[in-house]
Write a protein that holds these residues in place. Structure first.
Motif: not given
Length: 301
Positions: A218-223, A229-232
């Motif tokens: 949820x945190x990763x998807x929302x940001x 944010x960039x997801x790595x």
């Protein structure tokens, strides 16, 4: 007390799913499919963890929801009344306290790059000061690596609190959660007050793995959806539905998703597909990759 047989166990499991699963039509499909397997004798020779594994596989074959499953625990646990939601919450809060509210490590890396290793998303009220303390320690860094590779879940309100640190005010609509039992929707927005400085005007990299699940997703998807944010790393596990736990026996628990998350930007969520990384690398190399980029582009020389 007599030990319940497989027919009684599976019937109880299906009753819970039919009564509570967030998508009633899919619950009815699950009920029909598993009762047919039960009548055909497919579970007659199974017990314990093997029974839970088989039933979980059959549940998810009909309804591919990663939160819909049977859990086996070797140590017997007292049967708590299913309506006693407070007992489950209290147990999870106790786990959060024992796990330092999910904050495993906080560090200043080379180049003045902040690093947070978060393993659980704690409750916003109980864990506010712990989250604030972690954010205070990285407040003066030039970029932040938010490591969720081993984050297995947590509280929606805690996810909203973590996300709030990366926005300037309380005017960002993050997501909604629809609850079947009340036919109601709760909105989650960024918070107006936080116990530590907000992390603004600097890049954020979220590190993910195939293990990242539920609240961590949820945190990763929302940001990511908000462009903050960039997801790595790797595509995450794909579990987006808030879930209730119902004990079936002293050793078996059924988890039933009772709600669904709807992101304010995308209008959907990550259920079944996971959070897709902006930069796909093996999980074990995500920290090195993100740190290298952050140090090169934003770090102090």
């Amino acid at each position: 007390m007599a030990t319940p047989g497989n027919a009684e166990i599976i019937s109880s499991v299906l009753d819970r799913i039919t009564a509570g699963y967030v998508f009633p039509r899919r619950a009815a499909e699950v009920d029909r499919a598993l009762r047919a397997r039960l009548a055909a004798g497919e579970y007659d020779e199974l017990s314990g963890a093997a029974l839970c594994e088989a039933v979980t596989g059959h549940l998810q074959a009909v309804c591919p929801d990663r939160h819909l499953r049977l859990l086996w625990q070797d140590e017997p646990r007292p049967l708590t009344a299913p309506a006693d939601e407070g007992a489950g919450r209290a147990a999870f809060l106790a786990l959060m306290r024992a796990e330092n509210h999910g904050i495993h490590r906080t560090e200043q890396l080379d180049g003045n790059i902040g690093y947070l290793d978060v393993r659980w998303i704690t409750d916003a009220r109980e864990g506010a000061h712990a989250i604030g303390a972690a954010m205070e320690l990285v407040a003066r860094t030039r970029a932040l690596l938010f490591d969720l590779r081993k984050c297995r879940g947590g509280f929606p309100a805690g996810a909203a609190m973590w996300c709030s640190y990366f926005f300037p005010d309380d005017e960002v609509h993050l997501n909604d959660i629809y609850e079947r039992s009340t036919d109601s929707t709760r909105q989650y927005w960024t918070l107006p007050y936080l116990p530590a400085p907000r992390y603004l005007g600097r890049p954020v990299y979220v590190l993910t793995s195939a293990t990242t699940f539920s609240g961590g997703e949820e945190v990763a998807y929302t940001l990511q959806a908000q462009g903050r944010a960039e997801v790595v790393g790797e595509t995450t596990g794909g579990g987006a539905h808030p879930t209730a736990r119902h004990p079936v026996t002293e050793h078996i628990t059924v988890t039933v998703p009772t709600a669904r998350t709807v992101n304010a930007v995308t209008g959907t969520n990550w259920e079944g597909v996971g959070v897709q990384p902006d930069r796909a690398v093996p999980a074990e190399k995500a920290l090195e990759a993100a740190h290298g980029e952050a140090r090169e582009r934003w770090g102090q020389r």
